[in-house]
Motif scaffolding. Structure first.
Motif, mmCIF file in Angstrom:
data_model
loop_
_atom_site.group_PDB
_atom_site.id
_atom_site.type_symbol
_atom_site.label_atom_id
_atom_site.label_comp_id
_atom_site.label_asym_id
_atom_site.label_seq_id
_atom_site.Cartn_x
_atom_site.Cartn_y
_atom_site.Cartn_z
ATOM 1 N N LEU A 100 39.871 -22.902 -31.563
ATOM 2 C CA LEU A 100 40.565 -23.797 -32.481
ATOM 3 C C LEU A 100 41.582 -23.036 -33.325
ATOM 4 O O LEU A 100 42.692 -23.499 -33.539
ATOM 5 N N GLN A 101 41.215 -21.851 -33.772
ATOM 6 C CA GLN A 101 42.041 -21.121 -34.728
ATOM 7 C C GLN A 101 43.164 -20.310 -34.088
ATOM 8 O O GLN A 101 44.165 -20.033 -34.740
ATOM 9 N N GLU A 102 42.993 -19.897 -32.847
ATOM 10 C CA GLU A 102 44.006 -19.080 -32.178
ATOM 11 C C GLU A 102 44.295 -19.652 -30.788
ATOM 12 O O GLU A 102 43.925 -19.072 -29.776
ATOM 13 N N ASN A 155 28.354 -30.073 -36.075
ATOM 14 C CA ASN A 155 28.588 -30.746 -37.354
ATOM 15 C C ASN A 155 28.070 -29.966 -38.554
ATOM 16 O O ASN A 155 27.217 -29.090 -38.440
ATOM 17 N N HIS A 156 28.619 -30.349 -39.701
ATOM 18 C CA HIS A 156 28.073 -29.990 -41.001
ATOM 19 C C HIS A 156 27.863 -31.296 -41.752
ATOM 20 O O HIS A 156 27.789 -32.343 -41.114
ATOM 21 N N TRP A 157 27.770 -31.283 -43.059
ATOM 22 C CA TRP A 157 27.529 -32.536 -43.788
ATOM 23 C C TRP A 157 28.765 -33.422 -43.840
ATOM 24 O O TRP A 157 28.671 -34.632 -43.905
ATOM 25 N N TRP A 158 29.969 -32.806 -43.790
ATOM 26 C CA TRP A 158 31.186 -33.604 -43.984
ATOM 27 C C TRP A 158 31.544 -34.478 -42.781
ATOM 28 O O TRP A 158 32.355 -35.385 -42.910
ATOM 29 N N GLY A 186 36.054 -25.900 -38.698
ATOM 30 C CA GLY A 186 37.428 -25.442 -38.682
ATOM 31 C C GLY A 186 38.447 -26.564 -38.721
ATOM 32 O O GLY A 186 39.646 -26.318 -38.799
ATOM 33 N N ILE A 187 37.981 -27.785 -38.671
ATOM 34 C CA ILE A 187 38.857 -28.955 -38.803
ATOM 35 C C ILE A 187 38.708 -29.456 -40.237
ATOM 36 O O ILE A 187 37.595 -29.520 -40.772
#
Length: 198
Positions: free
Chosen positions: A18-20, A81-84, A44-45
């Protein structure tokens, strides 16, 4: 090193995809070199992208594009996933559920069950609704409050047996973002607890 230890690597987190993006081909080659067939985007989003339908569509487009490139390397792409990705809801469905609907069939989810609970979901019910889209679980335990460290699986507030029963075929990965006790003792206790449930 993995070969020397007799270990297999089935999956890996891969922020670089995603980042590179200019290194996508090299990164996929590296993942294949260690023998992994599953590469997971672990965030990363921007968090805000999960608070609107347009943001979810943009996120799905990004992930679907990475998956298309990875297919040529015989690697499947997943999202963690995370909480967001859980907190925003749309007509009673968590954002991650709508995202799952927008992903190409080859994409999968690695559901972090602890962050799902912190985000307001019933993890077992969420897993049931997501069904075979979930190939892996992060199994954690603790007070189910953001900003507080986790504890050995089976010693916190998470309904671990119900969660595992809701996704019986998913890989079970013990993870600590931050550990309230000695990390290696907590890992050993977590493993013993999970083996005891089998």
């Amino acid at each position: 090193m993995a070969d020397q230890l007799g270990l297999g690597v089935t999956s890996t987190h891969a922020y670089k995809l995603l980042q590179e993006p200019e290194l996508t081909s090299q990164t996929l080659d590296d993942i294949a070199t260690v023998g992994a067939s599953l590469a997971i985007i672990p965030g990363g989003i921007a968090h805000e992208e999960f608070s609107s339908l347009d943001g979810l569509r943009r996120t799905a487009d990004i992930l679907n594009g990475i998956a298309e490139k990875a297919a040529g390397h015989q690697i499947r792409i997943g999202y963690h996933n995370h909480w967001w990705e859980i907190e925003p809801t749309f007509d009673g469905r968590h954002a991650v559920e709508l995202l799952a609907d927008l992903l190409e069939p080859s994409l999968f989810l690695e559901i972090d069950t602890y962050w799902a609970a912190v985000g307001g979901a019933d993890p077992a019910a969420l897993l049931t609704r997501l069904g075979d889209k979930v190939l892996a679980l992060h199994v954690k335990d603790g007070p189910v409050r953001q900003g507080e460290p986790q504890v050995a699986v089976g010693t916190g507030a998470m309904p671990v047996p119900e969660i595992l029963a809701a996704a019986p075929k998913a890989a079970r990965i013990v993870e600590f973002d931050e550990c309230a006790t000695d990390l290696f003792q907590a890992l050993a206790a977590s493993r013993d607890y999970l083996v005891g449930l089998a």
